[in-house]
Scaffold this active site. Structure first.
Site, PDB file in Angstrom:
ATOM      1  N   CYS A 123       0.671  -1.139  -0.102  1.00 50.75           N
ATOM      2  CA  CYS A 123       0.120  -0.083   0.034  1.00 50.75           C
ATOM      3  C   CYS A 123       0.725   1.192   0.064  1.00 50.75           C
ATOM      4  O   CYS A 123       0.201   2.284  -0.420  1.00 50.75           O
ATOM      5  CB  CYS A 123      -1.117  -0.082   1.150  1.00 50.75           C
ATOM      6  SG  CYS A 123      -0.314  -0.612   2.864  1.00 50.75           S
ATOM      7  N   LYS A 196      -4.959  -8.743  11.818  1.00 49.58           N
ATOM      8  CA  LYS A 196      -4.864  -7.236  11.807  1.00 49.58           C
ATOM      9  C   LYS A 196      -6.281  -6.862  11.377  1.00 49.58           C
ATOM     10  O   LYS A 196      -6.835  -7.284  10.357  1.00 49.58           O
ATOM     11  CB  LYS A 196      -3.889  -6.872  10.520  1.00 49.58           C
ATOM     12  CG  LYS A 196      -3.690  -5.564  10.303  1.00 49.58           C
ATOM     13  CD  LYS A 196      -2.854  -5.442   9.144  1.00 49.58           C
ATOM     14  CE  LYS A 196      -2.620  -3.874   8.820  1.00 49.58           C
ATOM     15  NZ  LYS A 196      -1.551  -3.634   7.703  1.00 49.58           N
ATOM     16  N   ARG A 206      -1.400   6.352   8.118  1.00 51.95           N
ATOM     17  CA  ARG A 206      -1.701   6.676   6.813  1.00 51.95           C
ATOM     18  C   ARG A 206      -1.159   8.068   6.044  1.00 51.95           C
ATOM     19  O   ARG A 206      -0.648   7.929   4.815  1.00 51.95           O
ATOM     20  CB  ARG A 206      -3.090   6.176   6.305  1.00 51.95           C
ATOM     21  CG  ARG A 206      -3.445   4.879   6.491  1.00 51.95           C
ATOM     22  CD  ARG A 206      -4.858   4.490   6.154  1.00 51.95           C
ATOM     23  NE  ARG A 206      -5.112   3.089   6.323  1.00 51.95           N
ATOM     24  CZ  ARG A 206      -6.040   2.230   6.445  1.00 51.95           C
ATOM     25  NH1 ARG A 206      -7.263   3.048   5.856  1.00 51.95           N
ATOM     26  NH2 ARG A 206      -6.261   1.103   6.624  1.00 51.95           N
ATOM     27  N   ARG A 218     -10.249  -1.246   3.330  1.00 47.47           N
ATOM     28  CA  ARG A 218      -9.352  -2.615   3.270  1.00 47.47           C
ATOM     29  C   ARG A 218     -10.106  -3.721   3.935  1.00 47.47           C
ATOM     30  O   ARG A 218      -9.636  -4.684   4.436  1.00 47.47           O
ATOM     31  CB  ARG A 218      -8.197  -2.378   4.212  1.00 47.47           C
ATOM     32  CG  ARG A 218      -7.273  -1.264   3.751  1.00 47.47           C
ATOM     33  CD  ARG A 218      -5.717  -1.258   4.136  1.00 47.47           C
ATOM     34  NE  ARG A 218      -4.932  -0.313   4.181  1.00 47.47           N
ATOM     35  CZ  ARG A 218      -4.575   0.442   3.066  1.00 47.47           C
ATOM     36  NH1 ARG A 218      -4.987   0.340   1.823  1.00 47.47           N
ATOM     37  NH2 ARG A 218      -3.625   1.721   3.139  1.00 47.47           N
ATOM     38  N   LYS A 249      -2.962  -6.517  15.926  1.00 47.73           N
ATOM     39  CA  LYS A 249      -2.988  -5.227  15.478  1.00 47.73           C
ATOM     40  C   LYS A 249      -4.238  -4.703  15.185  1.00 47.73           C
ATOM     41  O   LYS A 249      -5.014  -5.433  14.580  1.00 47.73           O
ATOM     42  CB  LYS A 249      -2.109  -4.994  14.512  1.00 47.73           C
ATOM     43  CG  LYS A 249      -1.891  -3.709  14.029  1.00 47.73           C
ATOM     44  CD  LYS A 249      -1.037  -3.688  12.497  1.00 47.73           C
ATOM     45  CE  LYS A 249      -0.936  -2.067  11.980  1.00 47.73           C
ATOM     46  NZ  LYS A 249      -0.737  -2.055  10.730  1.00 47.73           N
ATOM     47  N   SER A 275      -0.636   3.883  15.287  1.00 45.61           N
ATOM     48  CA  SER A 275      -0.483   5.264  15.288  1.00 45.61           C
ATOM     49  C   SER A 275      -1.740   5.920  15.843  1.00 45.61           C
ATOM     50  O   SER A 275      -1.385   6.965  16.762  1.00 45.61           O
ATOM     51  CB  SER A 275      -0.258   5.714  13.673  1.00 45.61           C
ATOM     52  OG  SER A 275      -1.549   5.212  13.048  1.00 45.61           O
ATOM     53  N   TYR A 314       5.415   3.778  18.853  1.00 49.06           N
ATOM     54  CA  TYR A 314       5.759   4.971  18.655  1.00 49.06           C
ATOM     55  C   TYR A 314       6.442   5.541  19.967  1.00 49.06           C
ATOM     56  O   TYR A 314       7.100   6.698  19.920  1.00 49.06           O
ATOM     57  CB  TYR A 314       4.857   6.033  18.099  1.00 49.06           C
ATOM     58  CG  TYR A 314       4.415   5.136  16.554  1.00 49.06           C
ATOM     59  CD1 TYR A 314       5.338   5.200  15.415  1.00 49.06           C
ATOM     60  CD2 TYR A 314       3.250   4.410  16.511  1.00 49.06           C
ATOM     61  CE1 TYR A 314       4.924   4.783  14.358  1.00 49.06           C
ATOM     62  CE2 TYR A 314       2.936   3.746  15.370  1.00 49.06           C
ATOM     63  CZ  TYR A 314       3.593   3.888  14.391  1.00 49.06           C
ATOM     64  OH  TYR A 314       3.196   3.186  13.253  1.00 49.06           O
TER      65      TYR A 314
HETATM   66  C1  PBG Z   1       0.291  -1.327   6.184  1.00 50.10           C
HETATM   67  C2  PBG Z   1       0.290  -1.162   7.233  1.00 50.10           C
HETATM   68  C3  PBG Z   1      -0.510  -0.413   8.075  1.00 50.10           C
HETATM   69  C4  PBG Z   1      -0.054  -0.339   9.333  1.00 50.10           C
HETATM   70  C5  PBG Z   1       1.094  -0.911   9.510  1.00 50.10           C
HETATM   71  N1  PBG Z   1       1.399  -1.638   7.967  1.00 50.10           N
HETATM   72  C6  PBG Z   1      -1.721   0.562   7.742  1.00 50.10           C
HETATM   73  C7  PBG Z   1      -2.817   0.251   7.147  1.00 50.10           C
HETATM   74  O1  PBG Z   1      -3.302  -1.070   6.901  1.00 50.10           O
HETATM   75  O2  PBG Z   1      -3.702   1.049   6.494  1.00 50.10           O
HETATM   76  C8  PBG Z   1      -0.597   0.561  10.462  1.00 50.10           C
HETATM   77  C9  PBG Z   1       0.159   1.166  11.492  1.00 50.10           C
HETATM   78  C10 PBG Z   1      -0.065   2.137  12.628  1.00 50.10           C
HETATM   79  O3  PBG Z   1      -1.296   2.613  12.393  1.00 50.10           O
HETATM   80  O4  PBG Z   1       0.637   2.679  13.356  1.00 50.10           O
HETATM   81  N2  PBG Z   1      -0.412  -2.585   5.578  1.00 50.10           N
HETATM   82 ZN    ZN Z   2      -1.156  -2.467   3.256  1.00 42.69          ZN
END
Ligand code: PBG
Ligand code: ZN
Length: 328
Positions: A123, A196, A206, A218, A249, A275, A314
């Protein structure tokens, strides 16, 4: 069995020394994995607006940052790349000279004993911001897995210590394991983003990774926040396909999933404090609603108590500094 007034649970809470001795969950620096965002160029260090203290960094700055991380006693980082160019098939992700590949090589050369984990997804590299190849508006599974395999192998070739697929396609762990083994990387572990969720808590990331999908969401690959049994099936599949470490996650809102996964599988388990979780605590701290340091440590302790062996956060640097300050 004794009962009150013979039994008094407060007996062990009066003295701070006793409290320390009976504490069941102690977060340490060795639990942390710190996420970093690499961008092309030189001398770039630009703060991500919604994530105070986190930056877009060019390779030279990342190396400097990694030295600091290492000196703080944080054992590991996870790298995300924002490539020079984006296209329909995310070519930047498996370009041997891509931004991540350059960063891995530079870190491995200049920073001793720092574990380099790489996030494997498309992505950040696709022009449409989706995690794979599209047909119309559908993210194709098997075609995407082929590209993820190329990406994973190219990270290993550049020197990554652990590969972390975050895409949630079916069958990707098995395919990546097979390809890594064929190329001689049988010693490289896979940390699978196994459960996830399709989460609103990824908002600030993002922005940081410039990976907001151009349309849609997604939900055809990431999980529904209401599902727990399905998370167990996802994790079980990934373990069967060869995952060495599993991840849940986000972390804080999904402590039950972390707990259940750890109880059921007993595998090394990672949790990603994402995040949005970070940004919320930072913002509330800044507004004076909560004590940021205290809530930071409480959130990390809760994640570990639930069963996480390692935490992607973080807060890693802030928490490491806090631990230095407060622990003898
Ligand atoms: C990529 C990915 C994402 C995160 C880690 N790897 C974002 C998503 O699925 O859009 C999120 C990490 C975060 O929010 O700290 N697929
Ligand atoms: Zn992705």
């Amino acid at each position: 069995m004794a009962v009150y007034p013979t039994k008094r649970l407060r007996r062990l809470r009066y003295s701070p020394i006793v409290r320390d001795m009976i504490c069941e969950t102690i977060v340490t620096k060795k639990d942390f994995i710190y996420p970093l965002f690499v961008v092309p160029g030189k001398n770039i260090k630009k703060e991500v607006k919604s994530m105070p203290g986190n930056y877009h960094m060019s390779v030279d700055e990342i190396v400097r940052e990694c030295k600091e991380i290492q000196s703080l006693g944080i054992p590991a980082i996870i790298l995300f790349g924002i490539p020079e160019y984006k296209d329909e098939v995310g070519s930047g992700a498996y370009d041997p000279n891509g931004v991540i590949q350059q960063a891995i090589k530079a870190i491995k050369k200049e920073v001793k004993d720092l574990l380099v984990i790489t996030d494997v997804c498309l992505c950040e590299y696709t022009s449409h911001g989706h995690c794979g190849v599209l047909k119309g508006e559908e993210v194709l599974n098997d075609e995407t897995v082929e590209l993820l395999v190329k990406e994973a192998v190219s990270h290993a070739e550049a020197g990554a210590d652990i590969i972390a697929p975050s895409d949630m396609m079916d069958g990707r762990i098995g395919a990546i394991r097979k390809a890594l083994d064929q190329k001689g990387f049988y010693k490289t572990p896979i940390l699978s983003y196994a459960a996830k969720y399709a989460s609103g808590y990824y908002g600030p990331f993002r922005e940081a990774a410039e990976s907001t999908p151009a349309f849609g969401d997604r939900k055809s690959h990431q999980m529904d926040p209401g599902n727990s049994n399905e998370a167990m099936r996802e994790i079980e599949d990934d373990i069967e396909e060869g995952a060495d470490i599993i991840m849940v996650k986000p972390a804080g809102p999904y402590l039950d999933i972390i707990y259940r996964a750890k109880q059921k599988f007993g595998l090394p388990t990672a949790a990603y404090q994402v995040s949005g979780e970070f940004a919320m605590i930072k913002a509330a701290g800044k507004n004076g609603c909560i004590d940021e340091e205290r809530v930071m440590m409480e959130s990390l302790t809760a994640i570990k108590r639930a069963g996480a062996d390692m935490i992607l956060t973080y807060f890693a640097k802030d928490a490491a500094k806090y631990l230095d300050k407060t622990r003898k």
